[in-house]
Design a protein around this motif. Structure first.
Motif, PDB file in Angstrom:
ATOM      1  N   LEU A   8      -4.163  -7.558  -6.944  1.00 52.96           N
ATOM      2  CA  LEU A   8      -3.665  -6.181  -6.807  1.00 52.96           C
ATOM      3  C   LEU A   8      -4.021  -5.711  -5.406  1.00 52.96           C
ATOM      4  CD1 LEU A   8      -3.960  -3.272  -9.371  1.00 52.96           C
ATOM      5  CD2 LEU A   8      -4.258  -2.877  -6.939  1.00 52.96           C
ATOM      6  N   MET A  31       4.069  -2.167  -7.471  1.00 48.69           N
ATOM      7  CA  MET A  31       3.598  -1.376  -8.611  1.00 48.69           C
ATOM      8  C   MET A  31       3.616   0.094  -8.235  1.00 48.69           C
ATOM      9  SD  MET A  31       0.222  -1.329 -10.993  1.00 48.69           S
ATOM     10  CE  MET A  31      -0.866  -0.952  -9.718  1.00 48.69           C
ATOM     11  N   ALA A  32       4.328   0.879  -9.040  1.00 50.44           N
ATOM     12  CA  ALA A  32       4.361   2.337  -8.837  1.00 50.44           C
ATOM     13  C   ALA A  32       3.466   2.950  -9.903  1.00 50.44           C
ATOM     14  CB  ALA A  32       5.808   2.802  -8.907  1.00 50.44           C
ATOM     15  N   GLY A  33       4.047   3.420 -11.020  1.00 50.53           N
ATOM     16  CA  GLY A  33       3.223   3.957 -12.112  1.00 50.53           C
ATOM     17  C   GLY A  33       2.605   2.849 -12.948  1.00 50.53           C
ATOM     18  N   GLY A  34       3.162   1.663 -12.881  1.00 49.77           N
ATOM     19  CA  GLY A  34       2.615   0.516 -13.603  1.00 49.77           C
ATOM     20  C   GLY A  34       3.082   0.392 -15.046  1.00 49.77           C
ATOM     21  N   PHE A  46       0.309  -7.550  -7.757  1.00 51.97           N
ATOM     22  CA  PHE A  46       0.778  -6.164  -7.714  1.00 51.97           C
ATOM     23  C   PHE A  46       0.572  -5.605  -6.303  1.00 51.97           C
ATOM     24  CE2 PHE A  46      -0.383  -5.067 -12.435  1.00 51.97           C
ATOM     25  CZ  PHE A  46       0.638  -5.890 -12.883  1.00 51.97           C
ATOM     26  N   SER A  48       0.433  -2.194  -4.829  1.00 45.59           N
ATOM     27  CA  SER A  48       0.381  -0.807  -5.312  1.00 45.59           C
ATOM     28  C   SER A  48       0.750   0.178  -4.207  1.00 45.59           C
ATOM     29  CB  SER A  48      -1.032  -0.500  -5.818  1.00 45.59           C
ATOM     30  OG  SER A  48      -1.159   0.887  -6.036  1.00 45.59           O
ATOM     31  N   ALA A  50       0.344   3.419  -4.613  1.00 44.89           N
ATOM     32  CA  ALA A  50      -0.316   4.695  -4.925  1.00 44.89           C
ATOM     33  C   ALA A  50      -1.074   5.310  -3.756  1.00 44.89           C
ATOM     34  CB  ALA A  50      -1.263   4.513  -6.112  1.00 44.89           C
TER      35      ALA A  50
END
Ligand SMILES: Cc1cc2nc3c(=O)[nH]c(=O)nc-3n(C[C@H](O)[C@H](O)[C@H](O)COP(=O)(O)OP(=O)(O)OC[C@H]3O[C@@H](n4cnc5c(N)ncnc54)[C@H](O)[C@@H]3O)c2cc1C
Ligand code: FES
Ligand code: FES
Lengths: 282, 161
Positions: A8, A31-34, A46, A48, A50
């Motif tokens: 990740l 990966m956004a909200g997952g 992933f 991310s 965020a």
């Protein structure tokens, strides 16, 4: 850029995400909200989004709504609730899934997950004539959401934000589910139009979701009904005559294709009734 | 990946795959089995915990994204001597049957009641979407929450009867 040997990776710039996507190819996923990748892509690396600043921003003025790709369904609902032209989006964002999922799942995830067939934000934004802005390694591109959904962008890209022009029109979003809430919708109709006091609909846009693999505009029905006086009964009759010519219903565990088509006319009629009621100030 | 999770006020070191769900880590590594592993897909709400005070499904939260977040599980909302107002109302109205849904239900509805101290029945029903209860039929859960009345959540903890 060194690729960290991690499963990740949190990036802070869109360019880093693009770089990693290009280098890691199919072994990685954004990966956004997952809420999708945690169910469907746990074996991939992933990337991310965020920690990227600005991607959650939402701005709303008289001319335009701009929503960053990492805004959640709940963020969107909070931002647009009460605006009659954006009612379809408020309903799509505020009624889809469950409260906990609405706090996690994002705009980008809803529009970019090609294997998810029941997205609510996609038809709502199609009916609102949204444009998407993508970041790719060759720069920024803006295209209509309709083109984005119809023609897969195979190059690595990050959906950065969505822009919705604001007009003095009304919109509605109607979803049918097996239970009252919590499931994926079996069929979705989003509709927007300017309504003349005599009932004529101008600049009508109708989008259908969940019936086929991807949400799309119902251009044939729009052409039949635009600039015509329409009641919910008359548009229901037109929709019933067209539905099976214009769509091939998707068979899935939650519902059969024929059923999704069968309910479409009633959903269109409900959407027209909803915008007529709001136009009358109800 | 090495990180520190803040669970019920305590720092907990984690060393492992950052894609593992918080639910797996809570239950399998830390033996905090209050959050239930039911659908694993985000539909049922049995695994709900609060992240920075906001209810989320722990089955779809990768631990690698939770460094620095305050994680509250059902084990952290009260101790063996005390109950929160929502827990107390659930007990008084005898709404817990098998109990699988209740940790998630308590964490979701405590947050909702704090934001909406005088909800209608209909508002409670929509807030409960995503907390599936297979036993009670929901109506008594709603009665229990409505009994909190305009006092809302009242004092955070009350002495166990
Ligand atoms: C129980 C449940 C019920 C649901 N019900 C509904 C419903 O009724 N209606 C509805 O509309 N949705 C619903 N959803 C949400 C939907 O199924 C997806 O889970 C969600 O839209 C994915 O969003 P995400 O932000 O979690 O995406 P993620 O899981 O993080 O990502 C999903 C995919 O999108 C891609 N992606 C994400 N963001 C970007 C970006 N900015 N640029 C490029 N690619 C990107 C990723 O590569 C990935 O492949 C539900 C979800 C759950 C779990
Ligand atoms: S186990 Fe997480 S929502 Fe069902
Ligand atoms: S008490 Fe059994 S699921 Fe709710």
């Amino acid at each position: 850029m060194e690729i960290p040997q991690q499963s990740l990776i949190s990036v802070t710039r869109v360019s880093q995400a693009l770089d990693l996507l290009t280098r890691l190819g199919e072994t990685a996923t954004v990966m956004a909200g997952g809420t999708w990748v945690m169910r469907e892509a746990r074996e991939r690396t992933f990337i991310s989004l965020a920690e990227i600043p600005d991607l959650t921003d939402i701005t709303l003025d008289d001319q335009v709504l701009v929503v960053g790709a990492m805004a959640t369904h709940q963020d969107i609902c909070n931002a647009v609730i009460g605006a009659p032209d954006l009612a379809a989006l408020a309903t799509a964002a505020g009624k889809s899934a469950t409260p906990a999922i609405r706090r996690m799942a994002t705009l980008g995830g809803n529009l970019c997950t090609r294997d998810f067939h029941s997205a609510d934000l996609a038809p709502a934004l199609l009916a609102l004539n949204a444009k998407v802005t993508l970041e790719t390694s060759s720069g920024r591109e803006t295209l209509s959401l309709e083109d984005y959904l119809n023609t897969p962008v195979d190059r690595p890209h990050i959906l950065h934000h969505v822009t919705v022009p604001r007009t003095s029109r009304r919109s509605a979003h109607v979803r049918l589910m097996q239970r009252q809430a919590g499931d994926y919708p079996l069929a979705v109709v989003s509709l927007s139009a300017a309504i003349h006091p005599d009932g004529t609909l101008h600049d009508l846009r109708i989008a259908v979701g969940s019936v086929e693999e991807r949400a799309r505009r119902w251009h044939a029905l729009e052409a039949l009904c635009d600039d015509q006086k329409m009641t919910s009964d008359s548009i229901r009759a037109h929709a019933a005559a067209r539905a099976s010519q214009d769509f091939v219903g998707r068979d899935a565990v939650d519902g059969q294709g024929w059923y999704r088509l069968r309910v479409l006319p009633a959903l269109v009629a409900q959407a027209v009734s909803d915008i007529s009621l709001t136009a009358q100030g109800a | 990946m090495v990180l520190t999770l803040m669970i019920n006020g305590d720092p907990v070191p984690y060393h492992g795959d950052p894609r593992r769900s918080l639910l797996e880590v809570l239950r399998d590594d830390l033996h905090l089995t209050g959050a239930k592993d039911v659908c694993g897909e985000g539909f049922c709400g049995a695994c709900i915990v609060q992240i920075d005070g906001v209810p989320k499904v722990s089955c779809l939260l990768p631990v690698g994204r939770l460094a620095g977040a305050e994680i509250t599980t059902i084990e952290g909302v009260s101790n063996s001597e005390t109950l929160t107002a929502v827990q107390k109302a659930f007990l008084e109205y005898d709404v817990v049957q098998c109990g699988m849904c209740f940790p998630g239900m308590v964490l979701s509805m405590t947050h909702f009641m704090a934001e909406n101290p005088s909800p209608t029945r209909a508002e409670l029903k929509s807030a409960m979407t995503g907390n599936i209860c297979r036993c009670t039929g929901y109506e008594r859960i709603i009665d229990a929450l409505l009994s909190l009345g305009s006092n809302g959540l009242g004092p955070v903890e009350e002495v166990r009867p």
